[in-house]
Design an enzyme around this catalytic site. Sequence first.
Site, PDB file in Angstrom:
ATOM      1  N   ARG A  46       0.845  -1.202   0.000  1.00  0.00           N
ATOM      2  CA  ARG A  46       0.000   0.000   0.000  1.00  0.00           C
ATOM      3  C   ARG A  46       0.880   1.252   0.000  1.00  0.00           C
ATOM      4  O   ARG A  46       0.610   2.223  -0.707  1.00  0.00           O
ATOM      5  CB  ARG A  46      -0.942  -0.007   1.222  1.00  0.00           C
ATOM      6  CG  ARG A  46      -1.966  -1.148   1.190  1.00  0.00           C
ATOM      7  CD  ARG A  46      -3.059  -0.963   2.230  1.00  0.00           C
ATOM      8  NE  ARG A  46      -2.603  -1.106   3.607  1.00  0.00           N
ATOM      9  CZ  ARG A  46      -2.574  -2.254   4.291  1.00  0.00           C
ATOM     10  NH1 ARG A  46      -2.979  -3.375   3.713  1.00  0.00           N
ATOM     11  NH2 ARG A  46      -2.158  -2.302   5.547  1.00  0.00           N
ATOM     12  N   LYS A 136     -12.213  14.956   4.582  1.00  0.00           N
ATOM     13  CA  LYS A 136     -13.322  14.471   3.761  1.00  0.00           C
ATOM     14  C   LYS A 136     -14.238  13.565   4.559  1.00  0.00           C
ATOM     15  O   LYS A 136     -13.774  12.763   5.375  1.00  0.00           O
ATOM     16  CB  LYS A 136     -12.785  13.689   2.570  1.00  0.00           C
ATOM     17  CG  LYS A 136     -13.857  13.448   1.514  1.00  0.00           C
ATOM     18  CD  LYS A 136     -13.539  12.281   0.612  1.00  0.00           C
ATOM     19  CE  LYS A 136     -13.976  10.996   1.251  1.00  0.00           C
ATOM     20  NZ  LYS A 136     -13.837   9.840   0.360  1.00  0.00           N
ATOM     21  N   LYS A 219     -18.272  17.996  -2.678  1.00  0.00           N
ATOM     22  CA  LYS A 219     -17.885  16.869  -3.541  1.00  0.00           C
ATOM     23  C   LYS A 219     -19.140  16.061  -3.872  1.00  0.00           C
ATOM     24  O   LYS A 219     -19.498  15.116  -3.169  1.00  0.00           O
ATOM     25  CB  LYS A 219     -16.835  16.002  -2.833  1.00  0.00           C
ATOM     26  CG  LYS A 219     -16.415  14.768  -3.620  1.00  0.00           C
ATOM     27  CD  LYS A 219     -15.142  14.143  -3.074  1.00  0.00           C
ATOM     28  CE  LYS A 219     -14.842  12.831  -3.760  1.00  0.00           C
ATOM     29  NZ  LYS A 219     -13.504  12.314  -3.474  1.00  0.00           N
TER      30      LYS A 219
END
Length: 340
Positions: A46, A136, A219
């Site tokens: 990752r 977010k 968004k």
Amino acid sequence: MNASELNRIARGMVASGKGLLAADESSGTIKKRFDAIKLDSTEEHRRTYREMLFTAPGAAESVSGVILYDETIRQKTRDGTPFPQYLTKLGIIPGIKVDLGAKPLAGFPGETITEGLDGLRERLIEYHGLGARFAKWRAVIDIADGIPTWFAIKANAHALARYAALCQENGIVPIVEPEVLMDGGHSIERCEEVTDLVLAATFRELFEHRVYLEGMVLKPNMIISGKKAANRAAPQTVAEATLRVLKRHVPPAVPGIAFLSGGQSSTEATLHLSLMNKLGPLPWALTFSYGRALQDTAIRAWGGLPANFAAGQKEFARRAKLNGLASTGRYAADMEAQAA
Ligand code: 5MM
């Protein structure tokens, strides 16, 4: 809250010709992405994958910010520079996903509520210390028989607004993401009807929670047919419907709107964004905050192989550049064939 600083960051996130990379896949989602290229989802894989994206030569010209995941914000480049510091030096603003995922909403079968408000103030303080300047939170609204209910829409809008207010209290710009999913076979008209309700509820809650609109970024999903719909609406129809809905609900005080791609193909997402920007002038910047539409082709070019690291970077920089052009309406489909 330092309002002018929040506004400065928000404007930087939607700076002309640039947009956001959503690289905040949680452990379950990144595993699915790696499964597709037959790669084990280890912490080192990752890290390497995120390093490939963040250090891609040329990408910073089109990327204003990156949304990180809790694990990623604590990781480093192979030469030992923490990712947030590396990005900041490049002029890319580091951001962080702070929601803890969409969980079943009790009493409302098939609907979800996004969790993560408990302890959020403390987590925001820590993330700010690690270099994050925006955050977010994603609310998920599914369309199917009998859903969404108005209750689920309101509950999710309320949570989004509580999150946004907490972010601003701690000097972090909130990305407010109410996603109406494009899964299923619904029409573009149904998507418009539901998104209308979702944005109305969201901006009402933001107002009631005293969220400073100049210091946030929206968004949203585009107004688009469901993936399985028989006659999917044409790109120009998507562009016009999306702008119609956004103009109804998003005050010009909001500096910018950065779309999610939601399962659109990479080229579809770029084309839609460009068509919308061609319909300007618009009261807000209109750009991208894509996950899959920026990463799908790059992860395939990489395939988890060290020998393909540069090929993956080249493909990511190419998609970022095309989306950067789309954010000012200068993308054309025939650019797809050209090299970065
Ligand atoms: C990158 O994907 C994000 C993380 O999803 P999970 O929490 O499910 O792992 C996702 O929230 C993303 O930021 C947005 O949905 C936009 O991504 P897409 O792929 O729709 O552009």
